[in-house]
Enzyme design. Structure first.
Site, PDB file in Angstrom:
ATOM      1  N   GLU A 229     -20.856 -28.519 -20.218  1.00  0.00           N
ATOM      2  CA  GLU A 229     -22.251 -28.662 -19.271  1.00  0.00           C
ATOM      3  C   GLU A 229     -23.524 -28.555 -20.098  1.00  0.00           C
ATOM      4  O   GLU A 229     -23.586 -28.278 -21.295  1.00  0.00           O
ATOM      5  CB  GLU A 229     -22.048 -27.303 -18.698  1.00  0.00           C
ATOM      6  CG  GLU A 229     -21.047 -26.640 -17.722  1.00  0.00           C
ATOM      7  CD  GLU A 229     -20.965 -25.314 -17.631  1.00  0.00           C
ATOM      8  OE1 GLU A 229     -22.065 -24.509 -17.507  1.00  0.00           O
ATOM      9  OE2 GLU A 229     -19.801 -24.823 -17.243  1.00  0.00           O
ATOM     10  N   GLU A 340     -28.438 -23.963 -10.095  1.00  0.00           N
ATOM     11  CA  GLU A 340     -27.733 -22.595  -9.944  1.00  0.00           C
ATOM     12  C   GLU A 340     -28.866 -21.703 -10.358  1.00  0.00           C
ATOM     13  O   GLU A 340     -29.623 -21.848 -10.948  1.00  0.00           O
ATOM     14  CB  GLU A 340     -26.707 -22.483 -10.841  1.00  0.00           C
ATOM     15  CG  GLU A 340     -25.942 -21.106 -10.887  1.00  0.00           C
ATOM     16  CD  GLU A 340     -24.628 -20.851 -11.826  1.00  0.00           C
ATOM     17  OE1 GLU A 340     -24.215 -22.006 -12.065  1.00  0.00           O
ATOM     18  OE2 GLU A 340     -24.327 -19.803 -12.150  1.00  0.00           O
TER      19      GLU A 340
END
Ligand SMILES: *[C@@H]1O[C@H](CO)[C@@H](O)[C@H](O)[C@H]1NC(C)=O
Length: 425
Positions: A229, A340
């Site tokens: 990520e 997020e």
């Protein structure tokens, strides 16, 4: 008199009992205190040991205006080489393959585009690291003391990736993580790229965060999946401030025992002298004002299988060795791009922690945050637009996403939102 005397005897007895109780309490609290002190001092020495493991001897250090200390650590002393799989690892100073061009490390490329040409990290204002060193953001004692456990500092608390297909989404769940993402799945992927608009979303509570990133996922999301990520994040718990910072994450066991943010554990091998993982990004986009974005490309080198990362047009940062992974040693099965946040659900209400710019996608350019030129590396090692993307949000009344396609931006989307509002309680 007698009665009075009786009383006084009773009184004295009572008084004696009080003294006893008082003494017992005193002893008890003393025991508690000394136990507390002991665990505090044990915690302090634990923190010291952990700091020593994390912070490698530096050739030079640079004080950043944002309060960070950047240690320039010799490339061969970096945390990666503490990893049991990487003890005899021969460092690679360049990838053997680049999906965009023939990579030539001697060629200094002009930064293309006015936006990225001004993109830098805050600590650059006070110096640069010498050759053969890499910049590492120094971990402080207070960073570890903020974490519940020094050992888990730099690791995710919430051990799930965004799961678009799950029915048990965290709608209205108090401690819930919320997402607005676009994704592709069902093929074998060998990399991903995106240009991500950079903002500084407000965080209501220090145990919350807001990030914008992409996930390169391998394996079943319910099982022992692997993930690589990268993106930007605002995370007071991790960094002790509200700055927007460049970050990476990896895991090879569903965020359990392996992996971490940035260089906070051994794994990622950095070769770049200019960019510090976890360093503040500068400048930041303004509502109705100048817009800034960062490009991140992650691809799998067909020779050796390492996963490389590039920041902007010139900065090849380094790689995650293939040996760290199980599923990703082969290929990725899903790519996700988006935002997020943690909504801690303080007082049973949605918090006002923002995603992206804090504005809904429908507001468009210079108001809502975007991902543009979304691409994947396919099984022929071509970097190209995905055939189509799906999207997912848990509560579109809090954070939403709208995707599109055009000549200049290729596959893109706007995403984000304000969190708590009239329509998001
Ligand atoms: C981060 O921002 C919040 C408000 O959005 C503020 O309450 C908090 O003190 C800030 N934290 C730090 C470490 O600056």
């Amino acid at each position: 008199m007698d009665e009075a005397g009786g009383h006084s005897i009773h009184g004295r007895r009572f008084h004696g009992l009080q003294q006893l109780l008082f003494l017992a309490l005193l002893c008890f609290s003393f025991l508690l205190c000394s136990a507390g002190e002991e665990s505090l001092s044990r915690r302090r020495s634990h923190v010291q040991r952990h700091l020593k493991r994390l912070n490698k001897p530096a050739v030079k250090n640079i004080q950043s205006p944002d309060g960070d200390t950047i240690d320039c650590v010799h490339v061969s002393n970096q945390p990666a080489f503490d990893h049991p799989f990487l003890k005899d690892h021969a460092i690679q100073m360049r990838p053997s393959f680049h999906p965009e061009r023939i990579y030539d490390e001697n060629k200094v490329e002009e930064l293309s585009g006015r936006k990225s040409s001004t993109m830098a990290q805050m600590w650059h204002q006070n110096g640069r690291c010498p050759e053969n060193t890499i910049p590492i953001r120094r971990t402080k004692g207070e960073d570890l003391l903020r974490a519940n456990s020094a050992k888990r500092y730099g690791r995710k608390k919430h051990r799930e990736p965004p799961k678009p297909n799950s029915v048990d989404s965290e709608t209205n769940n108090g401690g819930g993580h919320q997402h607005a993402i676009a994704y592709v799945e069902g093929d074998r992927y060998y990399g991903a790229k995106a240009t991500i608009n950079v903002w500084n979303p407000k965080i209501q509570q220090s145990n919350e965060f807001s990030l914008s990133q992409f996930w390169i996922l391998g394996g079943p999301l319910g099982g022992d999946f692997n993930s690589i990520e990268a993106g930007w994040q605002v995370s007071p718990d991790l960094y002790g401030d509200n700055n927007t910072r460049l970050f990476t994450y990896w895991t090879s066991d569903a965020y359990q025992a392996t992996g971490c943010y940035n260089l906070l554990c051994s794994g990622f091998v950095q070769i770049n002298t200019e960019i510090a993982l976890g360093g503040s990004i500068f400048p930041i986009s303004a509502y109705h004002g100048s817009q800034y974005d960062i490009s991140i490309l992650i691809w799998k080198d067909p020779k050796g299988g390492n996963w490389w990362m590039q920041f902007g047009n010139d900065y090849v940062l380094g790689y995650w060795p293939s040996s760290l992974f199980s599923y990703l040693a082969d290929s990725a099965t899903m790519i996700e791009w988006g935002g997020e946040v943690v909504n801690s659900g303080a007082d049973g209400r949605h918090t006002s922690t923002q995603m992206g710019s804090g504005h809904f996608p429908e507001e468009g350019f210079a108001k809502a945050s975007y991902f543009r030129n979304i691409q994947i590396v396919d099984d022929s090692n071509n970097l190209r637009a995905p055939d189509g993307i799906d999207s997912f949000t848990e509560q579109s009344n809090c954070y939403d996403l709208e995707n599109g396609n055009n000549g200049e931006w290729g596959t893109y989307f706007y995403y984000g939102g304000p969190g708590r509002s009239e329509n998001c309680q």
